[in-house]
Design a protein around this motif. Structure first.
Motif, PDB file in Angstrom:
ATOM      1  N   TYR A 232      25.892 -66.815  82.347  1.00  0.00           N
ATOM      2  CA  TYR A 232      27.195 -67.213  82.749  1.00  0.00           C
ATOM      3  C   TYR A 232      27.355 -68.469  83.274  1.00  0.00           C
ATOM      4  O   TYR A 232      26.611 -68.895  84.050  1.00  0.00           O
ATOM      5  N   GLU A 233      28.599 -69.334  82.895  1.00  0.00           N
ATOM      6  CA  GLU A 233      28.744 -70.476  83.749  1.00  0.00           C
ATOM      7  C   GLU A 233      29.336 -70.325  84.992  1.00  0.00           C
ATOM      8  O   GLU A 233      28.851 -70.970  85.926  1.00  0.00           O
ATOM      9  N   GLU A 234      30.167 -69.194  85.168  1.00  0.00           N
ATOM     10  CA  GLU A 234      30.759 -68.917  86.459  1.00  0.00           C
ATOM     11  C   GLU A 234      30.310 -67.638  86.898  1.00  0.00           C
ATOM     12  O   GLU A 234      30.322 -66.635  86.151  1.00  0.00           O
ATOM     13  N   ARG A 235      29.496 -67.682  88.187  1.00  0.00           N
ATOM     14  CA  ARG A 235      28.882 -66.413  88.792  1.00  0.00           C
ATOM     15  C   ARG A 235      29.467 -66.107  89.707  1.00  0.00           C
ATOM     16  O   ARG A 235      30.091 -65.254  90.150  1.00  0.00           O
ATOM     17  N   TYR A 237      30.782 -68.653  92.046  1.00  0.00           N
ATOM     18  CA  TYR A 237      31.848 -69.675  92.231  1.00  0.00           C
ATOM     19  C   TYR A 237      32.609 -69.971  90.854  1.00  0.00           C
ATOM     20  O   TYR A 237      31.989 -69.881  89.931  1.00  0.00           O
ATOM     21  N   ASN A 238      33.980 -70.119  90.946  1.00  0.00           N
ATOM     22  CA  ASN A 238      34.734 -70.612  89.772  1.00  0.00           C
ATOM     23  C   ASN A 238      34.342 -72.214  89.591  1.00  0.00           C
ATOM     24  O   ASN A 238      33.868 -72.781  90.312  1.00  0.00           O
ATOM     25  N   ALA A 239      35.273 -72.634  88.599  1.00  0.00           N
ATOM     26  CA  ALA A 239      35.300 -73.831  88.246  1.00  0.00           C
ATOM     27  C   ALA A 239      35.931 -74.760  88.980  1.00  0.00           C
ATOM     28  O   ALA A 239      35.609 -75.917  89.085  1.00  0.00           O
ATOM     29  N   THR A 248      34.280 -62.528  89.060  1.00  0.00           N
ATOM     30  CA  THR A 248      33.710 -63.206  87.824  1.00  0.00           C
ATOM     31  C   THR A 248      33.231 -62.121  86.936  1.00  0.00           C
ATOM     32  O   THR A 248      32.764 -60.912  87.341  1.00  0.00           O
ATOM     33  N   THR A 402      25.825 -73.707  84.625  1.00  0.00           N
ATOM     34  CA  THR A 402      26.341 -72.747  85.579  1.00  0.00           C
ATOM     35  C   THR A 402      27.021 -73.610  86.939  1.00  0.00           C
ATOM     36  O   THR A 402      26.415 -74.657  87.521  1.00  0.00           O
ATOM     37  N   VAL A 403      28.086 -73.220  87.379  1.00  0.00           N
ATOM     38  CA  VAL A 403      28.619 -73.702  88.409  1.00  0.00           C
ATOM     39  C   VAL A 403      27.706 -73.193  89.740  1.00  0.00           C
ATOM     40  O   VAL A 403      27.602 -72.090  89.873  1.00  0.00           O
ATOM     41  N   ASP A 408      25.200 -70.158  96.921  1.00  0.00           N
ATOM     42  CA  ASP A 408      24.770 -69.505  95.973  1.00  0.00           C
ATOM     43  C   ASP A 408      23.466 -68.693  96.236  1.00  0.00           C
ATOM     44  O   ASP A 408      23.525 -67.393  95.856  1.00  0.00           O
TER      45      ASP A 408
END
Length: 446
Positions: A232-235, A237-239, A248, A402-403, A408
């Motif tokens: 996923y792009e957002e795990r 943290y969000n955009a 998420t 990914t953000v 993280d």
């Protein structure tokens, strides 16, 4: 690693991963010539008039020293001596690095940065690193775009050059699949899982019913979670760069599938990269690794040994993802910044990156290196001559950007710790999740 996951698991587990594989370090002939400051087109470490010692700090085994790259560079640049300091555990390494960066003292000429720590370096500590954009002889355009994005601070400063990335497949034991009545051919196994992670777990149910006694379908709930969330792009943290792991889709889906696997008894319930997990791999106590990046192949080979040769294989993952990866940076407080920048660029350029993939399994973070024949056509003898160049190149082409945020690594650790507690202490998914949130509320308070 990163990753670059870890994307990461616990920092001490990441050390196990780092010990298993070398990080990619490469050069191109054009870069050698461009970086040279005299008429010697074979060297890029300075004018050769002064003897210089460059010290490189890494965690685990990056592969630079083990592959002979340092020796090659010193042969090209006789006035340069390279010394490497390696700390086994990235947790110990990053703690020391943070302290030295904050004090602007004790830093080496080049310092490695794990993907789980790169956001911290591009935010809170960005001014402590040189900006590679200020060095015209450094060409970072050959890296995949998202790798450069991860190492770029809000002001556009590039503080790290990528080493490897971690496109993933699924590693599996052909002997155990055969005993369970499942196909063993890697294309057929890929097709088994093609519908998504739900299909993977459905195969796990069949394996549990028909497979060899005492063999779990997968290694750990944490490994299952990591396989899902890394797609996923957002795990966490969000955009907008805000902590969002409680909201998420990635975490919700990963937690649901990981706890499903645990409650169905499909997992061995072990902690990845710990001695009992290593021993289970050597003993053949589990049949698959749902998250199996390129660098994991060397780790499996080192742990499973001769008994695992030609029984381990690798298939495509149902969802492209990235686990792991790292960078090298040059601290502003260094005494030999120009020479260190030249070495960092040399260690991360395309041609040797391809060489390290074929020799050590570190998949190149360079888009240019990824297209070289030696990468695309690479096979792995230990894994039934699996066409790893094709498998991981295909995965890398679809890896999401990914953000990554400053916490993280801590969030990933907290969640995988919660899954381990669920497996080993017989907690319910709801109770385990409440414990995770409570612990993270304290660990990542902003």
């Amino acid at each position: 690693m990163r990753n670059t996951p870890r994307t990461t698991l616990r920092s001490r587990r990441r050390a196990g991963r780092a010990l298993a594989v070398g990080m990619a370090a490469v050069m191109s002939t054009a870069l050698l010539g461009a970086c040279s400051s005299d008429d010697d087109s074979d060297g890029d470490g300075g004018n050769g008039d002064e003897e210089i010692t460059l010290r490189v700090g890494v965690f685990g085994q990056f592969g630079f020293e083990e592959s002979g790259l340092y020796d090659e560079y010193m042969e090209l640049n006789p006035h340069i001596t390279i010394e490497q300091d390696s700390i086994t555990d990235n947790g110990d390494y990053i703690t020391q690095l943070r302290t030295r960066l904050s004090q602007n003292s004790g830093l080496l000429d080049i310092q490695a940065i794990e993907i789980g720590n790169i956001a911290e370096m591009t935010t809170e500590l960005s001014d402590r690193w040189v900006d590679f954009n200020e060095y015209p002889d450094v060409d970072a355009s050959h890296f995949v775009e998202w790798k450069n994005q991860q190492a770029t601070d809000p002001d556009g400063r590039l503080i790290g050059l990528g080493t490897d990335i971690g496109p993933t497949g699924i590693c599996y034991r052909t002997d155990f699949f055969e005993q369970a009545g499942l196909p063993t051919d890697r294309d057929e196994v890929t097709e088994l899982f093609a519908g998504g992670w739900e299909d993977y777990l459905a195969v796990g149910d069949q394996f549990a019913a028909e497979g060899p006694e005492g063999v779990a379908f997968l290694d750990s709930a944490g490994g299952m979670f990591n396989a899902v969330v890394s797609g996923y792009e957002e795990r966490y943290y969000n955009a907008e760069g805000e902590i969002a792991y409680e909201d998420t889709e990635a975490v919700a889906t990963g937690w649901e599938l990981a706890t499903q696997a645990a409650e169905a008894g499909l997992s061995s319930g072990l902690e990845q990269f710990q001695p009992d997990w290593n021993q289970a791999m050597a003993n053949g106590d589990f049949a698959t690794l749902p998250s199996c990046p390129a660098w994991m192949l060397g780790y499996i080979q080192s742990q499973a040994g001769e008994g695992g040769e030609d029984v381990w294989d690798v298939a495509q993952s149902p969802v492209p993802s990235n686990w792991g990866g790292a960078f090298v940076g040059v601290p502003e407080a260094g005494e030999n910044k120009d020479e260190a920048v030249a070495l960092a660029a040399w260690l991360t350029a395309p041609e040797q990156l391809a060489k390290l993939f074929t020799e050590r399994g570190s998949y190149p973070s360079s888009a240019e290196a990824q297209q070289l024949p030696e990468v695309l056509e690479a096979t792995h003898d230990y894994f039934n001559d699996a066409p790893i160049g094709q498998i991981f190149s295909q995965a890398a082409a679809d890896v999401p950007t990914t953000v990554i945020g400053p916490y993280d690594q801590q969030i990933q650790e907290g969640i995988t710790d919660g899954l381990l507690a669920l497996e080993q202490n017989d907690l319910s998914p709801d109770d385990a999740w409440d414990d995770v949130v409570s612990a993270l509320d304290n660990a990542v308070a902003e």
